[in-house]
Design an enzyme around this catalytic site. Structure first.
Site, PDB file in Angstrom:
ATOM      1  N   HIS A 106      33.367  22.574  33.983  1.00  0.00           N
ATOM      2  CA  HIS A 106      32.324  23.266  33.226  1.00  0.00           C
ATOM      3  C   HIS A 106      32.839  23.616  31.829  1.00  0.00           C
ATOM      4  CE1 HIS A 106      34.454  27.001  34.003  1.00  0.00           C
ATOM      5  NE2 HIS A 106      34.316  26.865  35.304  1.00  0.00           N
ATOM      6  N   HIS A 113      36.476  25.084  31.368  1.00  0.00           N
ATOM      7  CA  HIS A 113      37.574  24.116  31.425  1.00  0.00           C
ATOM      8  C   HIS A 113      37.661  23.336  30.116  1.00  0.00           C
ATOM      9  CE1 HIS A 113      36.175  24.260  35.811  1.00  0.00           C
ATOM     10  NE2 HIS A 113      37.349  24.862  35.814  1.00  0.00           N
ATOM     11  N   CYS A 127      42.296  36.300  48.270  1.00  0.00           N
ATOM     12  CA  CYS A 127      41.086  35.672  47.729  1.00  0.00           C
ATOM     13  C   CYS A 127      41.287  34.162  47.717  1.00  0.00           C
ATOM     14  CB  CYS A 127      40.784  36.168  46.312  1.00  0.00           C
ATOM     15  SG  CYS A 127      39.412  35.279  45.520  1.00  0.00           S
ATOM     16  N   CYS A 164      40.652  32.595  44.176  1.00  0.00           N
ATOM     17  CA  CYS A 164      41.799  32.694  43.268  1.00  0.00           C
ATOM     18  C   CYS A 164      43.034  32.039  43.841  1.00  0.00           C
ATOM     19  CB  CYS A 164      42.133  34.160  42.982  1.00  0.00           C
ATOM     20  SG  CYS A 164      40.894  35.081  42.057  1.00  0.00           S
ATOM     21  N   CYS A 170      36.876  40.530  45.556  1.00  0.00           N
ATOM     22  CA  CYS A 170      37.744  40.067  44.477  1.00  0.00           C
ATOM     23  C   CYS A 170      37.134  40.490  43.148  1.00  0.00           C
ATOM     24  CB  CYS A 170      37.874  38.545  44.535  1.00  0.00           C
ATOM     25  SG  CYS A 170      38.607  37.816  43.059  1.00  0.00           S
ATOM     26  N   HIS A 179      35.855  36.987  41.351  1.00  0.00           N
ATOM     27  CA  HIS A 179      34.786  36.197  41.966  1.00  0.00           C
ATOM     28  C   HIS A 179      33.664  37.039  42.566  1.00  0.00           C
ATOM     29  CE1 HIS A 179      38.123  33.231  41.891  1.00  0.00           C
ATOM     30  NE2 HIS A 179      37.144  32.394  41.654  1.00  0.00           N
ATOM     31  N   LYS A 210      31.308  35.596  33.352  1.00  0.00           N
ATOM     32  CA  LYS A 210      32.185  34.461  33.108  1.00  0.00           C
ATOM     33  C   LYS A 210      31.454  33.172  33.474  1.00  0.00           C
ATOM     34  CE  LYS A 210      36.430  32.242  34.579  1.00  0.00           C
ATOM     35  NZ  LYS A 210      37.417  32.129  35.647  1.00  0.00           N
ATOM     36  N   LYS A 249      30.745  27.929  37.931  1.00  0.00           N
ATOM     37  CA  LYS A 249      29.774  27.594  38.961  1.00  0.00           C
ATOM     38  C   LYS A 249      29.621  28.722  39.977  1.00  0.00           C
ATOM     39  CE  LYS A 249      28.538  23.280  38.031  1.00  0.00           C
ATOM     40  NZ  LYS A 249      27.159  22.813  37.882  1.00  0.00           N
TER      41      LYS A 249
END
Length: 524
Positions: A24, A27, A133, A136, A155, A158, A306, A309
């Site tokens: 995405h 990255h 997690c 992570c 987390c 996330h 953030k 996805k």
């Protein structure tokens, strides 16, 4: 941050990315930044090594593959070949290597590294119990978890419930490295950047470090522990070692000596501690040099979340490049968001910058100059009667500012601002000099003035093409061709940043050709 180590390469790495899904914007943001940085250093004349790749082990990858009804290796192969590598080609990423952590050149060296630590007494067997997690791939401390519904602990990254693990694992004696790390940070104040990231790590380490579980025993998708095949190596230990295995650790000593240590590890701020705490401690334990700099970029934000996805705000880079083009994409994120800070993306801001900065300021300048040289001098660049010293001095200042900002400080926004301030200055110079009016004066004095004006503008564009080549390579090549520069000065990729400010390099007589607009009008 100039490369002063003789033959040693200027070595930059991105994180290796999890292949649980397609890439995405987040990255691509880090990878484009690394590409611009390494292209800039190539343009300085340095030998460069740029590494990226994929992280293919761990529980998250295993579960994703199971959910799609394929083996983990099949899943990784499909994602890498159909999504990751094609995107980097699409975005003109000029990486020198692409490492996959399932490759033999990596897995065997990881086992050797961990075996060395075990033989040195740095690893012992013990029990672990606590929150984990999977997103992570990280053991969490209770204090950093968020409260969820029905007493669930989440987390903080996330926003998903963590799992409670109880395993007999092998542990690395990380707790013994706290003071050594603090001493190193003190002796190398630029090791962690930006300052906010450094402060976070200092605070974390000062609180005391716990020994690190470096194995998992409840699943088998990973690199086996060499002395106990009931365990696989913790995915982060596996992943961090890619930076060394990719440049020949344990296999090609000459390559390793000529490349290691890395000059810059680019990381997302959510994986900062792995790179700034665990990684240097591992290297210390095995007697290897530490990298020069860990630079944590911020998060791309959409609606305050953030961009990924897992938060349902993921946007494909291709959605933007189809509309704005690849070079504009590369430019926008580094120009609009100070590297190291969180930044918000909006379609409207992208459109506004495209139109104002790229199409109107830069593209229009190139078109106007080519058109006027064609109209008034039949496409042959005239010889300047005098040097416009104010413009030449401004160029020298621009090159110095941009070189320090981008090449040394990773301040891409600041470096691009310097270049585009110069573009605006040249636009202002043309508006002030009004060559279309000067052209009506057919006297020798009038024609000499016209020649000086247009030479000044074209020579300025010659330098701009060099400075923007690391950021917008395709556009810069078009401009270089339009200026007829290659015939006289050679390939654009061979031009040096330091020489960009040398006034008068584009010779009179160069054939100036007006091509298509560098940045065509956007379709609504």
């Amino acid at each position: 941050m100039a490369n002063t180590s003789g033959e040693s390469a200027f070595y930059v790495s991105t994180p290796i990315y999890y292949v649980n899904d397609a890439p995405h914007l987040g990255h691509a943001y880090t990878t484009v930044a690394g590409d611009v940085l390494t292209r800039w250093h190539r343009q300085r004349g340095e030998r460069v090594w740029y590494l990226t790749g994929t992280d293919e082990h761990g529980q998250k990858i295993m579960r994703t593959a199971e959910a799609h009804g394929v083996s983990p290796q099949e899943w990784c192969d499909k994602l890498v070949e159909e999504s990751w590598k094609p995107l980097w080609r699409h975005l003109e990423i000029a990486n020198d290597d692409f490492i996959r952590t399932t490759e033999k050149r990596h897995t065997e060296r990881v086992q050797e590294f961990v075996q060395d630590l075990y033989d040195k007494g740095e690893i012992y067997k013990g029990g672990y119990e606590g929150p984990y997690c999977v997103g992570c791939e990280e053991f969490k401390t209770p204090g950093e978890l968020l409260d969820g519904e029905d007493g669930a602990k989440l987390c903080p990254i996330h926003k998903r419930p963590v799992e409670w693990l109880q395993e007999d694992n092998y542990f690395f004696k990380l707790s013994e490295y706290g003071q050594r790390l603090l001493d190193f940070y003190d002796e190398h104040p630029d090791f962690i950047q930006p300052a906010s990231a450094r402060n976070e790590v200092l605070q974390f380490v000062r609180q005391g470090l716990q020994d690190l579980s470096i194995s998992r025993s409840t699943f088998d998708w990973g690199i086996p522990i060499p002395w106990d095949d009931k365990h696989v190596i913790y995915v982060w230990v596996d992943a961090l070692l890619n930076y060394a295995t990719a440049v020949g650790y344990g296999a090609d000593q000459a390559k390793f000596d000529g490349t290691w240590p890395a000059n810059v590890h680019l990381v997302g701020k959510d994986i900062l501690r792995f790179h700034a705490v665990i990684w240097p401690a591992m290297l210390m334990a095995n007697g290897l040099p530490l990298p020069g700099r860990i630079f944590a970029n911020g998060w791309l934000m959409v609606g305050g979340e953030k961009m990924s996805k897992s938060n349902l705000t993921g946007i494909s880079p291709q959605q933007l490049t189809e509309h704005f083009g690849v070079d504009a994409y590369r430019y926008y994120f580094l120009r609009a968001i100070p590297f190291g800070q969180d930044g918000s993306f909006s379609w409207e801001d992208f459109s506004a910058r495209y139109t104002s900065e790229l199409a109107n300021d830069f593209g229009n300048l190139a078109s106007r100059v080519a058109a006027m040289v064609g109209k008034y001098f039949d496409g042959a660049l005239p010889e300047a009667a005098t040097t416009e010293q104010a413009i030449a001095d401004a160029l020298a200042d621009t090159v110095a500012r941009a070189d320090k900002a981008i090449g040394d400080d990773l301040d891409f926004a600041g470096g691009l601002a310097a270049v585009f301030d110069f573009v605006k200055l040249v636009n202002g110079y043309l508006s002030e000099q009004e060559p279309w009016k000067v052209a009506k004066d057919t006297s020798p004095e009038g024609q000499a003035k016209l020649a000086t004006i247009l030479y000044t503008a074209a020579e300025s564009l010659r330098a701009v093409a060099v400075l923007l080549n690391p950021v917008m390579p395709a556009t810069s090549e078009k401009l270089w061709a339009s200026l007829g520069a290659e015939e006289h000065l050679g390939a654009l990729s061979d031009q040096r940043i330091a020489e960009a400010s040398s006034w008068g390099r584009l010779p009179a007589g160069a054939r100036i050709v007006k091509g298509d607009n560098l940045f065509p009008r956007l379709e609504s």
